[in-house]
Scaffold this active site. Structure first.
Site, PDB file in Angstrom:
ATOM      1  N   ASP A  25      30.596  63.911   8.229  1.00 31.75           N
ATOM      2  CA  ASP A  25      30.813  64.628   6.594  1.00 31.75           C
ATOM      3  C   ASP A  25      29.358  64.347   6.144  1.00 31.75           C
ATOM      4  O   ASP A  25      28.340  63.944   6.418  1.00 31.75           O
ATOM      5  CB  ASP A  25      31.883  63.975   6.378  1.00 31.75           C
ATOM      6  N   GLU A  71      41.543  62.628   3.534  1.00 32.19           N
ATOM      7  CA  GLU A  71      42.157  61.816   2.570  1.00 32.19           C
ATOM      8  C   GLU A  71      43.694  61.774   2.921  1.00 32.19           C
ATOM      9  O   GLU A  71      44.086  62.455   3.596  1.00 32.19           O
ATOM     10  CB  GLU A  71      42.098  62.235   1.003  1.00 32.19           C
TER      11      GLU A  71
HETATM   12  C1  F6R Z   1      31.514  58.117   6.075  1.00 37.46           C
HETATM   13  C2  F6R Z   1      33.093  58.337   6.143  1.00 37.46           C
HETATM   14  C3  F6R Z   1      33.571  57.512   5.461  1.00 37.46           C
HETATM   15  C4  F6R Z   1      33.522  56.111   5.495  1.00 37.46           C
HETATM   16  C5  F6R Z   1      34.591  55.344   4.523  1.00 37.46           C
HETATM   17  C6  F6R Z   1      34.268  53.713   4.591  1.00 37.46           C
HETATM   18  O1  F6R Z   1      30.678  59.310   6.706  1.00 37.46           O
HETATM   19  O2  F6R Z   1      33.326  59.425   6.715  1.00 37.46           O
HETATM   20  O3  F6R Z   1      35.248  57.747   6.012  1.00 37.46           O
HETATM   21  O4  F6R Z   1      33.667  55.710   6.837  1.00 37.46           O
HETATM   22  O5  F6R Z   1      34.562  55.746   3.407  1.00 37.46           O
HETATM   23  O6  F6R Z   1      33.085  53.696   3.944  1.00 37.46           O
HETATM   24  P1  F6R Z   1      32.177  52.294   3.648  1.00 37.46           P
HETATM   25  O7  F6R Z   1      31.458  52.218   5.085  1.00 37.46           O
HETATM   26  O8  F6R Z   1      31.031  52.724   2.784  1.00 37.46           O
HETATM   27  O9  F6R Z   1      33.115  51.366   3.331  1.00 37.46           O
END
Ligand code: F6R
Length: 247
Positions: free
Chosen positions: A71, A147
């Site tokens: 993303d 989401e």
């Molecule tokens: C990032 C992504 C998100 C993260 C998720 C967890 O490219 O697609 O889905 O993997 O929000 O974020 P962290 O690793 O910061 O806890």
């Protein structure tokens, strides 16, 4: 048939990063033309450091590897310090012999998000699909920026970010103020992720425990996007003890 997720619980976050880096570097050693899907965020930071260390120690070249990222924030240029393109260049790509033109991150400034997303899907297909998609998970079990409620067969598209995700990404780790966080992103779909030949999801810390429990043991439902991974035939979760607490 649901319930196929393989779970590995490791002693701590460092052990998770070392194990995940081992999987990625072995894959590239065995298949120098590998096509990797990659996340950003806190979860992969240590793993990326380990990938750099291990690939150098073992002389594994990434020169023929192709990557696709999950993303990108919509409205941010790749030069913006908080863009996912900048994150990838800084944390991983510039430390490897990977060719930048083989690394694909959505263009957050694309005039037509629809065309940008369709082109991204076409590029993945033209590369023969993703060999391994490395994933993190949100506290609400989101995968990429899919989401809760996102379609199980969704493809790349522009999406609004949820308030929970905006709050999580402005807790000082990345953005300092929620008003700085873009309101939309370009993301691959859950269908794009599920098409990969292999999935490797990492989660560390107690904040992720509920999302992990819902994904591994819960009913398969779009309310918890991570649970859809139960439908994948080759999906491994690598967790530290805190993230595995609800299993
Ligand atoms: C990032 C992504 C998100 C993260 C998720 C967890 O490219 O697609 O889905 O993997 O929000 O974020 P962290 O690793 O910061 O806890």
């Amino acid at each position: 048939m649901p319930g196929r997720i393989k779970v590995q619980v490791l002693a701590d976050a460092d052990a998770v990063a070392r194990a995940a880096a081992g999987v990625i570097v072995s894959l590239v050693r065995d298949n120098p033309d590998a096509v990797l899907g990659l996340p950003t965020g806190s979860t992969p930071e240590r793993t990326f450091e380990e990938v750099v260390r291990l690939s150098r120690a073992e002389g594994v070249s990434f020169a023929k590897v192709t990557t696709f990222n999950l993303d990108e924030y919509f409205g941010l240029s790749g030069d913006h310090s908080q863009s996912y393109r900048a994150f990838m260049n800084e944390r991983l790509f510039k430390h490897l012999d990977i060719r930048l033109w083989n690394t694909h991150v959505f263009n957050g400034l694309a005039r037509s998000p629809e065309d940008e997303c369709a082109a991204f899907e076409r590029k993945i297909a033209a590369c023969g699909g993703i060999d391994l998609w490395f994933l993190g998970i949100g506290t609400n079990a989101h995968i990429a920026f899919n989401e809760p409620g996102s379609p199980a067969d969704g493809r790349s598209r522009k999406v609004p970010l949820s308030e929970a995700t905006i709050a999580a990404n402005s807790d000082g780790r990345f953005f300092k103020d929620p008003n700085e966080v873009p309101r939309h992103a370009l993301t691959v779909g859950l269908g794009t992720v599920l098409d990969a030949r292999r999935l490797l999801l990492l989660a560390m810390g107690e904040k992720k425990a509920a999302a992990i429990a819902a994904s591994v043991k819960g009913p398969v439902t779009t309310d918890a996007p991570g649970s859809l991974l139960q439908h994948h035939p080759d999906c491994t979760f690598m967790l530290d003890r805190a993230a595995a607490a609800g299993l």
